[in-house]
Design a protein around this motif. Structure first.
Motif, short mmCIF file in Angstrom:
data_model
loop_
_atom_site.label_atom_id
_atom_site.label_comp_id
_atom_site.label_asym_id
_atom_site.label_seq_id
_atom_site.Cartn_x
_atom_site.Cartn_y
_atom_site.Cartn_z
N ALA A 53 31.53 45.30 33.90
CA ALA A 53 30.30 45.28 34.69
C ALA A 53 30.30 44.17 35.75
O ALA A 53 29.67 44.32 36.79
CB ALA A 53 29.08 45.10 33.78
N GLY A 54 31.03 43.07 35.50
CA GLY A 54 30.90 41.92 36.39
C GLY A 54 32.12 41.45 37.14
O GLY A 54 32.00 40.76 38.15
N SER A 55 33.30 41.80 36.67
CA SER A 55 34.53 41.26 37.26
C SER A 55 34.88 41.90 38.60
O SER A 55 35.04 43.12 38.69
CB SER A 55 35.70 41.45 36.29
OG SER A 55 36.93 41.19 36.93
N THR A 56 35.04 41.07 39.60
CA THR A 56 35.49 41.54 40.92
C THR A 56 36.92 42.07 40.83
O THR A 56 37.25 43.08 41.46
CB THR A 56 35.43 40.39 41.94
OG1 THR A 56 34.10 39.89 41.96
CG2 THR A 56 35.82 40.85 43.32
N CYS A 57 37.74 41.40 40.04
CA CYS A 57 39.13 41.81 39.90
C CYS A 57 39.23 43.23 39.33
O CYS A 57 40.01 44.05 39.81
CB CYS A 57 39.86 40.81 38.99
SG CYS A 57 41.64 41.02 38.94
N ILE A 58 38.44 43.51 38.33
CA ILE A 58 38.46 44.84 37.72
C ILE A 58 37.98 45.90 38.70
O ILE A 58 38.54 46.99 38.77
CB ILE A 58 37.64 44.85 36.41
CG1 ILE A 58 38.34 43.97 35.38
CG2 ILE A 58 37.45 46.28 35.89
CD1 ILE A 58 37.55 43.71 34.14
N LYS A 59 36.99 45.56 39.50
CA LYS A 59 36.53 46.51 40.52
C LYS A 59 37.64 46.83 41.51
O LYS A 59 37.85 47.98 41.88
CB LYS A 59 35.31 45.95 41.25
CG LYS A 59 34.05 45.97 40.40
CD LYS A 59 32.86 45.40 41.17
CE LYS A 59 31.62 45.41 40.33
NZ LYS A 59 31.41 44.21 39.55
N HIS A 60 38.40 45.80 41.91
CA HIS A 60 39.52 46.01 42.83
C HIS A 60 40.61 46.88 42.19
O HIS A 60 41.12 47.81 42.83
CB HIS A 60 40.15 44.68 43.26
CG HIS A 60 39.32 43.89 44.21
ND1 HIS A 60 38.87 44.38 45.43
CD2 HIS A 60 38.85 42.62 44.13
CE1 HIS A 60 38.17 43.45 46.04
NE2 HIS A 60 38.13 42.37 45.27
#
Length: 99
Positions: A53-60
């Motif tokens: 829900a919060g990690s920018t890295c995971i979104k990338h």
């Protein structure tokens, strides 16, 4: 509505655990946030949902490589943090035995 509330809860959890961490490396940030939550006794599932829900890295990773790679990344973070937590608990006990 329930799904939105759950996602919002995990985003808030991310904000709470990431507060005060000034890490430029996004992977290291994820590790530190997960370690804080783990240290507070959060379950691996809750930590995984918080990271998602919060990690920018995971979104990338999700945007570039898909859901499967993002899930593998989350699993690796959890495994690393769990391993660090276990080894930090084992070390003091071993030292006590030597005394």
């Amino acid at each position: 509505v329930g799904r939105f509330n759950k996602k919002h809860r995990y985003q808030q959890m991310w904000i709470s655990y990431s507060q005060g961490i000034h890490e430029r490396n996004l992977r290291d940030l994820d590790h530190q946030v997960a370690a804080r939550a783990f240290g507070d006794g959060k379950s691996c599932k809750d930590i995984a949902l918080m990271l998602t829900a919060g990690s920018t890295c995971i979104k990338h990773i999700h945007n570039r490589n898909g859901k499967q790679q993002a899930m593998l990344y989350v699993q690796q973070i959890i495994k690393d943090v769990d391993r660090q937590h276990v080894s930090s608990k084992v070390r003091p006990r071993q030292q006590e035995l030597e005394l």
